[in-house]
Design an enzyme around this catalytic site. Sequence first.
Site, PDB file in Angstrom:
ATOM      1  CB  CYS A   1      -0.911  -0.011   1.223  1.00  0.00           C
ATOM      2  SG  CYS A   1      -1.893   1.491   1.421  1.00  0.00           S
ATOM      3  CD  GLU A   2      -0.328   5.204  -3.943  1.00  0.00           C
ATOM      4  OE1 GLU A   2      -1.088   6.167  -4.057  1.00  0.00           O
ATOM      5  OE2 GLU A   2       0.291   4.702  -4.907  1.00  0.00           O
ATOM      6  CG  HIS A   3      -2.471   5.434   1.311  1.00  0.00           C
ATOM      7  ND1 HIS A   3      -3.764   4.947   1.237  1.00  0.00           N
ATOM      8  CD2 HIS A   3      -2.312   6.215   0.222  1.00  0.00           C
ATOM      9  CE1 HIS A   3      -4.355   5.431   0.164  1.00  0.00           C
ATOM     10  NE2 HIS A   3      -3.508   6.200  -0.468  1.00  0.00           N
ATOM     11  CG  HIS A   4      -0.092   3.674   6.337  1.00  0.00           C
ATOM     12  ND1 HIS A   4      -1.382   3.593   5.864  1.00  0.00           N
ATOM     13  CD2 HIS A   4      -0.086   4.693   7.242  1.00  0.00           C
ATOM     14  CE1 HIS A   4      -2.132   4.516   6.444  1.00  0.00           C
ATOM     15  NE2 HIS A   4      -1.378   5.193   7.279  1.00  0.00           N
TER      16      HIS A   4
ATOM     17  CD  GLN B   1      -8.448  -4.642  -2.946  1.00  0.00           C
ATOM     18  OE1 GLN B   1      -7.999  -4.681  -1.810  1.00  0.00           O
ATOM     19  NE2 GLN B   1      -9.548  -5.293  -3.282  1.00  0.00           N
TER      20      GLN B   1
ATOM     21  CG  HIS C   1      -5.728  -3.535   2.265  1.00  0.00           C
ATOM     22  ND1 HIS C   1      -5.122  -2.696   1.346  1.00  0.00           N
ATOM     23  CD2 HIS C   1      -6.687  -4.212   1.581  1.00  0.00           C
ATOM     24  CE1 HIS C   1      -5.692  -2.859   0.168  1.00  0.00           C
ATOM     25  NE2 HIS C   1      -6.651  -3.769   0.284  1.00  0.00           N
TER      26      HIS C   1
ATOM     27  CB  CYS D   1      -3.179   0.244   6.337  1.00  0.00           C
ATOM     28  SG  CYS D   1      -4.257  -0.026   4.921  1.00  0.00           S
TER      29      CYS D   1
END
Length: 203
Positions: free
Chosen positions: A85-88, A126, A154, A156
């Site tokens: 995941c590119e956020h975390h 996703q 996920h 996260c």
Amino acid sequence: MAVDRERVERLTRELLEAIGEDPDRPGLKQTPSRMAELYAEMFAGVDEDPAAHLARTISVTRGPAPDTLPSGAVLLRDIRFRSVCEHHLLPFAGVAHLAYLPGEQVVGLGALVKVVETLASRPQVQERLGEQIADAIAEHLDTRGVLVVLDATHGCVTMRGGRQPFASTVTVAARGEFTDPVARTELITLIGASGAASHEARA
């Protein structure tokens, strides 16, 4: 451009120091090199073109029944994938179900797996991953419709915040004839994913 392993090692050392750790203690001494190796694998698809896997097609009209074309969808279920995941920069993983309505040309089933693996091997969300897979197949294959269903868990969600270890996310991307919910109902049933079915009910 390939992953810069030396830079990843250097930055991993800095990260360990930034959280108050000693990167030279025995348990962490090899961590920077392990992270460099891991990132080279996890992000191998950043500069790879997924369409390259679809270049070699197979004619279905050259056979015992040359006037016969496929009348139904080709469905490949339960392709296991993992991404980040590119956020975390936490992992997410699950299964992909791919279907397409072929014309005169089809592609080897392994090529579809490679498309998923290539696009998953980069920082992702996703929702975008499913759309990119659908676009690659729709744009580079002789097809009248494409359906991509992803069902993933996920990090996260399972490891931070609400910490829901059993929660999964289902996304649906459709192109061509499968943009009609009625046209994809049979495939959703064949996939047999309860999460996908409930998603379709809300669509």
